[in-house]
Write an enzyme that holds these catalytic residues in place. Structure first.
Site, PDB file in Angstrom:
ATOM      1  N   THR A  48      22.404 -46.744 -10.692  1.00  0.00           N
ATOM      2  CA  THR A  48      23.124 -47.278 -11.573  1.00  0.00           C
ATOM      3  C   THR A  48      22.570 -48.400 -12.521  1.00  0.00           C
ATOM      4  O   THR A  48      22.719 -48.564 -13.733  1.00  0.00           O
ATOM      5  CB  THR A  48      24.637 -47.648 -11.177  1.00  0.00           C
ATOM      6  OG1 THR A  48      25.240 -46.455 -10.436  1.00  0.00           O
ATOM      7  CG2 THR A  48      25.434 -48.012 -12.407  1.00  0.00           C
ATOM      8  N   ARG A 178      27.460 -39.776 -10.284  1.00  0.00           N
ATOM      9  CA  ARG A 178      26.832 -39.812  -8.870  1.00  0.00           C
ATOM     10  C   ARG A 178      25.988 -38.686  -8.562  1.00  0.00           C
ATOM     11  O   ARG A 178      26.680 -37.551  -8.281  1.00  0.00           O
ATOM     12  CB  ARG A 178      27.835 -40.100  -7.724  1.00  0.00           C
ATOM     13  CG  ARG A 178      27.474 -39.893  -6.331  1.00  0.00           C
ATOM     14  CD  ARG A 178      26.659 -41.249  -5.976  1.00  0.00           C
ATOM     15  NE  ARG A 178      25.979 -40.870  -4.493  1.00  0.00           N
ATOM     16  CZ  ARG A 178      24.721 -41.344  -4.053  1.00  0.00           C
ATOM     17  NH1 ARG A 178      23.998 -42.024  -5.111  1.00  0.00           N
ATOM     18  NH2 ARG A 178      24.284 -41.014  -3.073  1.00  0.00           N
ATOM     19  N   ASP A 200      13.119 -46.470  -8.219  1.00  0.00           N
ATOM     20  CA  ASP A 200      14.528 -46.371  -7.287  1.00  0.00           C
ATOM     21  C   ASP A 200      14.198 -45.480  -6.134  1.00  0.00           C
ATOM     22  O   ASP A 200      13.758 -44.398  -6.254  1.00  0.00           O
ATOM     23  CB  ASP A 200      15.562 -45.688  -8.271  1.00  0.00           C
ATOM     24  CG  ASP A 200      16.787 -45.384  -7.748  1.00  0.00           C
ATOM     25  OD1 ASP A 200      17.242 -46.064  -6.708  1.00  0.00           O
ATOM     26  OD2 ASP A 200      17.320 -44.473  -8.560  1.00  0.00           O
TER      27      ASP A 200
END
Length: 354
Positions: A48, A178, A200
């Site tokens: 996110t 998600r 990430d």
């Protein structure tokens, strides 16, 4: 007779100056490159944060890109209501209205036949009726006892909007999606004259072995912790409290010899969910020795101390802690601005550029 340089000597001097200039430019370029590693346990909000970087530092998500998330929004919504219905069986919770049992059976049939990226009016109606049921709501309120997406209520409360045939996900809808991160996702952007490369990395245990080759030349680590995980167990190990797992991981990163000179930035994330949860779920579930009140301020400060106390090099290494809500663009923008200032101060002062 004056001392004059031969043409050859002049060329050598010019060459030397050029080499010096190139070295200086390379040094400046290297100093302006910031390699950020996003680490943390699964579902702590790392992806996110990456999405927010696209919104804040790039042009955000185009309409075309948003459309591509439609299937994920529908999948997250359907999987959330299915997870709640399944948990009702395990937790022995009855429907408030017995007629909903037929809807639940219908849900599994329709969800199994649903075409990716589409939600029929029939399926939306079934989900809406189920979500309004008092038994389903009672089960939702006990979601710490099973695995449920954080975005469940966000999507299910907004079903009228997202079930429209012409629905295009908003930036906020995209932020809430998600998808488990597998492997490493790299993002590039420029901010305050710095060139950021952000990595990430998947947080589940099976993904962590892929981290190691990212470690070289890291400017700073942003370690994400979900504050709201204090009363949850891992999806991959139901014996392990998620916050304890996060602390173990932070300990291994913070005190790792690889990161002696790396800035460690701690994002205590999902502060919005934590603020709601702490009112009804005591912190002693995670920290039995906790004797403070179950107020947001006191409980959050206690968790902050638990993490910062893991730092074995307090005299030489500072942990920069921020409370975040990764789905709130303004909050992330404010925090990332502060983070960038720390990076500039810590990592670029040696170059005499700032």
């Amino acid at each position: 007779m004056g001392c004059t340089l031969s043409a050859e000597d002049k060329a050598a001097v010019e060459r030397s100056k050029m080499i010096d200039r190139n070295l200086r430019e390379d040094g400046e370029k290297a100093a302006r490159e910031v390699k950020l590693l996003l680490l943390g346990a699964g579902e702590s909000g790392k992806s996110t944060i990456v999405k927010q970087m696209k919104i804040i530092h790039e042009a955000g998500y185009s309409e075309e890109e948003c459309k591509q998330y439609k299937a994920v929004v529908y999948s997250n919504t359907i999987q959330s209501i299915i997870a709640i219905i399944r948990a009702m069986g395990r937790l022995k919770i009855d429907f408030g209205d017995a007629a909903r049992a037929d809807d639940a059976r219908q849900l599994f049939v329709l969800a199994g036949a649903a075409e990716e990226g589409f939600m029929t009016a029939e399926l939306a109606g079934v989900i809406k009726r189920l979500w309004k049921d008092s038994g389903v709501q009672a089960c939702f309120n006990r979601s710490r006892e099973y695995q449920l997406n954080d975005s469940a209520a966000y999507y299910l409360n907004d079903l009228d909007r997202i079930a429209q045939p012409n629905y295009i996900p908003t930036q906020q809808d995209v932020l809430r999606t998600r998808v488990k991160t597998t492997g490493i996702v790299e993002t590039h952007f420029t901010f305050k004259d710095l060139h950021f490369k952000m990595f990430d990395v998947g947080g589940q245990r099976s993904e962590r072995k892929k981290w190691i080759h990212c470690f070289e030349g890291v400017t700073a680590i942003i370690f994400c912790v979900a504050l709201s995980d204090y009363d949850l167990v891992l999806a991959e190990d139901e014996e392990m409290n998620r916050m304890h797992e996060s602390m173990k991981l932070f300990d291994s990163i913070c005190n790792n010899k690889w990161f002696t000179d790396t800035s460690i930035i701690l994002f205590l994330n999902k502060k919005d969910l934590f603020e709601e949860k702490i009112k009804k779920s005591p912190l002693t579930i995670c920290y039995p020795e906790y004797a403070g009140s179950n107020t947001y301020e006191e409980a959050a400060a206690y968790i902050q101390c638990q993490f910062e106390d893991l730092n074995k090099r307090k005299d030489t290494k500072e942990i920069y802690t921020h409370f975040t809500c990764a789905t709130d663009t303004k909050n992330v923008q404010f925090v990332f601005d502060a983070v960038t200032d720390v990076i500039i101060k810590n990592n670029l002062k040696d170059c005499g550029l700032f």
